[in-house]
Write an enzyme that holds these catalytic residues in place. Structure first.
Site, PDB file in Angstrom:
ATOM      1  N   GLU A  33      10.224  57.115   6.701  1.00  0.00           N
ATOM      2  CA  GLU A  33      10.456  56.972   5.259  1.00  0.00           C
ATOM      3  C   GLU A  33      11.875  56.487   5.011  1.00  0.00           C
ATOM      4  O   GLU A  33      12.810  56.968   5.606  1.00  0.00           O
ATOM      5  CB  GLU A  33      10.355  58.310   4.556  1.00  0.00           C
ATOM      6  N   THR A  39      11.592  66.007  15.133  1.00  0.00           N
ATOM      7  CA  THR A  39      10.659  66.572  16.097  1.00  0.00           C
ATOM      8  C   THR A  39       9.346  65.804  16.094  1.00  0.00           C
ATOM      9  O   THR A  39       8.764  65.533  15.051  1.00  0.00           O
ATOM     10  CB  THR A  39      10.367  68.044  15.792  1.00  0.00           C
ATOM     11  N   LYS A  63       2.788  64.132  14.647  1.00  0.00           N
ATOM     12  CA  LYS A  63       3.627  64.229  13.452  1.00  0.00           C
ATOM     13  C   LYS A  63       5.047  63.814  13.842  1.00  0.00           C
ATOM     14  O   LYS A  63       5.436  63.843  15.002  1.00  0.00           O
ATOM     15  CB  LYS A  63       3.634  65.624  12.849  1.00  0.00           C
ATOM     16  N   THR A 116      20.284  71.606   2.552  1.00  0.00           N
ATOM     17  CA  THR A 116      21.160  72.216   1.546  1.00  0.00           C
ATOM     18  C   THR A 116      20.435  72.314   0.220  1.00  0.00           C
ATOM     19  O   THR A 116      19.358  71.755   0.051  1.00  0.00           O
ATOM     20  CB  THR A 116      22.448  71.402   1.376  1.00  0.00           C
ATOM     21  N   ASN A 128      19.113  62.994   5.460  1.00  0.00           N
ATOM     22  CA  ASN A 128      19.677  63.854   6.495  1.00  0.00           C
ATOM     23  C   ASN A 128      20.941  64.588   6.068  1.00  0.00           C
ATOM     24  O   ASN A 128      21.380  65.509   6.750  1.00  0.00           O
ATOM     25  CB  ASN A 128      19.897  63.054   7.774  1.00  0.00           C
ATOM     26  N   THR A 148       5.507  67.106   8.303  1.00  0.00           N
ATOM     27  CA  THR A 148       6.729  67.592   7.640  1.00  0.00           C
ATOM     28  C   THR A 148       7.114  66.557   6.581  1.00  0.00           C
ATOM     29  O   THR A 148       6.588  66.598   5.470  1.00  0.00           O
ATOM     30  CB  THR A 148       7.854  67.856   8.666  1.00  0.00           C
TER      31      THR A 148
END
Lengths: 383, 383
Positions: free
Chosen positions: A259, A179, A168, A383, A378, A146
């Site tokens: 990251e 996740t 992942k 959005t 986050n 992701t």
């Protein structure tokens, strides 16, 4: 160097259009046996995603023949229709491969609360099934990413058998509650009981001690599939130890790929009365936003550590606590120790050691700092 | 409109040089009686600051004649020498005012782990004692500010008596673990038992439900001093109710002054099996960094709320949960409800309602969003 390195496994990764980026988003890993022994550990969150609800049923008999994983959507909090999508994907995998849906584990990751495109997922499954190969592990590992900046894979060689894995989750910056999906494969011939015990021990000492932002995912899954294709049955302890090594390697890859984080923080709690005490204290520190922002600011703020320790019910005397940053004991006996300006936090790796002076047990928790990039990612993600 | 509004109190605030800014940093509030009844609630952190360790002894007999407060240094984790500084300051106050040190509560706020300048503090105490007046409440309230942008004060009129109060703490951005110091005064004539019960009830329903960043301070103190100067003895329930109102007002002032925060978030948990369940769920949401960053991003991310609810052991069925943002039920029965784009989070006030559908109890928790300014302030504060 991946899930298809052990004998008896095929895999594939394809782009099915679930990700708006067009990158690979459906992965399939198949265990061709002879054994179908499997073990799994799922999130303990009570509000679980549909694939977890399904996969818990699959794992009731401790066997699985395949796992299908998708990124681009967590299929979480999507109600009965979402569960039907998960079920349908397991049915389709089973139909393509010639066994039953109840042998197909399903994992999903991505945004929660949004409908997963069933048609796109099914098309991806058909494409992945057609592409399955003993060299497909790398493409599978890439299809589950992701916000990961790179795929995470591992291989460990045992005596006559191999363990492979992929994972992942980009630590604290992973989307949709960070996740974590992990698939570990082995060609060792082990029974279900041994596999289950080994996986629980390995996750307890690795993934469970990675506490990136204190939030518990709805989709976390760690799956172990055992093909038995090597014909080798290792000693249970030896297998557990090698599996733990493999899981530790993957967990560290997750930590380092947070990251936007600027520090990987290892919190060592030593001389605790019990291992539980050490873990409780380590987690309390790892979940202190004030501590995590201080590390981001390269500030060895031991006061915030003592304040976090003080929220626990572990055995310790406040006036006996010692704290070191990178080996420099800047707090001794609950007071200032070595000068704090002798601590250099400019590197990525930070080690915090807390000496509870209450016993002989210890534990280590890993976390990241709390940075502007965390807030940015986050707050902007959906959005 | 402050701690000296009720009869029987004098106060003063002075600049003693503890703050590098040169702003006022020592406050004194004296109860001239006739009663010296007092009650206090302290941080439950086990690693407490020296002034808390001292003041707990002072409050053992449920009486106090004065409180001395300083900003510019928390005197926390400073060892026996720090405790001696606290003790010396109580002795000096007592000597200046003609009673015993054991009747002098001490509060400190500022950086932890650093020595507090005893000489400067003592000079400030002498200056404050000389300046005590029945109009001094405002200057006292100003002297306890740290990153607060304005002083927090309150007055509530009862039937024949008055409650006054002051507080410091700038919500999630307050330094040194968001220390909250509150002094409430009243000229009601009440006994120690009633004062203690009333204060515990009031704080339980107000300050205890303000969970700005999940971190627990080392210095938090809420003190109630009762002069009895009105001669009025109110009904215990009536007094408790008025005291709760005053504390609620101060708590809301703290919430709104969380510098850098962009939203005040009210989390209402309704239809819980027990009040404790409602509180546990409310706090779990308030402590979710993913939820708090989402609100900062004006994103009504109900999935992150369900994920936080799912970490608790409260009574609920995941598939029955409803969640509203500002009255719009965007999650019904654990699935998407009203369209999320009908929620407007552009204002400062955000109300989240979680319906557990498990009973008839409810509770409200207040928090702030997690912003770039939080990270900035808390990563830069002590460096």
């Amino acid at each position: 160097m991946t899930v298809t390195t052990p004998r008896g496994f095929r895999a594939a990764g394809v782009a099915a259009g679930l990700k708006s980026s067009g990158k690979p988003d459906v992965a399939l890993v198949v265990n061709d046996g002879p054994s179908d022994v499997a073990a799994a550990v799922f999130t303990t969150n009570r509000c679980k995603a549909n694939p977890v609800l399904w996969s818990e049923q699959v794992m009731a008999d401790r066997s699985a023949r395949a796992v299908v994983l998708n990124s681009g959507g967590a299929n979480c909090y999507t109600g009965p229709a979402g569960f039907q999508t998960t079920h349908a994907s397991a049915e389709l995998v089973a139909q393509q491969l010639g066994f039953g849906a109840i042998d197909v584990v399903v994992c999903s990751t991505g945004l929660i609360g949004e409908t997963l495109d069933r048609d796109a997922l099914n098309a991806g499954i058909e494409a992945a099934a057609a592409k399955l190969s003993a060299d497909g592990g790398v493409s599978a590992a890439e299809a589950i990413m992701t916000t990961d900046t790179h795929s995470k894979q591992v291989v460990r060689e045992g005596r006559g058998y191999t363990i492979g894995g992929m994972a992942k989750g980009a630590g604290m910056l992973a989307p949709a509650l960070a996740t974590m999906l992990v698939v570990v494969t082995t060609d060792a011939a082990i029974d279900a009981e041994t596999a289950d015990r080994a996986l629980r021990t390995a996750t307890r000492e690795t993934f469970d001690r990675l506490d990136s932002d204190g939030c518990m995912s709805t989709n976390d899954t760690v799956l172990l599939m055992c093909s038995g294709a090597s014909g080798e049955t290792p000693d249970a302890d030896e297998f557990t130890s090698l599996l733990t090594e493999a899981c530790h390697d993957l967990a560290q890859q997750l930590l380092r790929d947070a990251e936007g984080s600027e520090h990987d923080i290892e919190i060592q709690v030593v001389n605790a009365a019990t291992e539980d005490d050490a873990l409780v204290v380590g987690r309390a520190i790892a979940r202190s936003n004030l501590f995590k922002t201080a590390v981001y600011g390269k500030d060895p703020n031991w006061g915030r550590i003592l304040a976090a320790v003080g929220t626990t019910d572990a055995v310790f005397e406040p006036s006996a606590l010692d704290v070191a940053f990178n080996g420099v004991w800047i707090c001794r006996g609950g007071e200032p120790g070595e000068p704090r300006d002798t601590v250099d936090l400019s590197g990525r790796e930070v080690t915090v050691t807390v000496d509870l002076k209450a016993g002989r047990q210890s534990a280590t928790i890993w976390t990241n700092d709390l940075t502007h990039a965390y807030v940015h990612e986050n707050s902007a993600y959906s959005t």
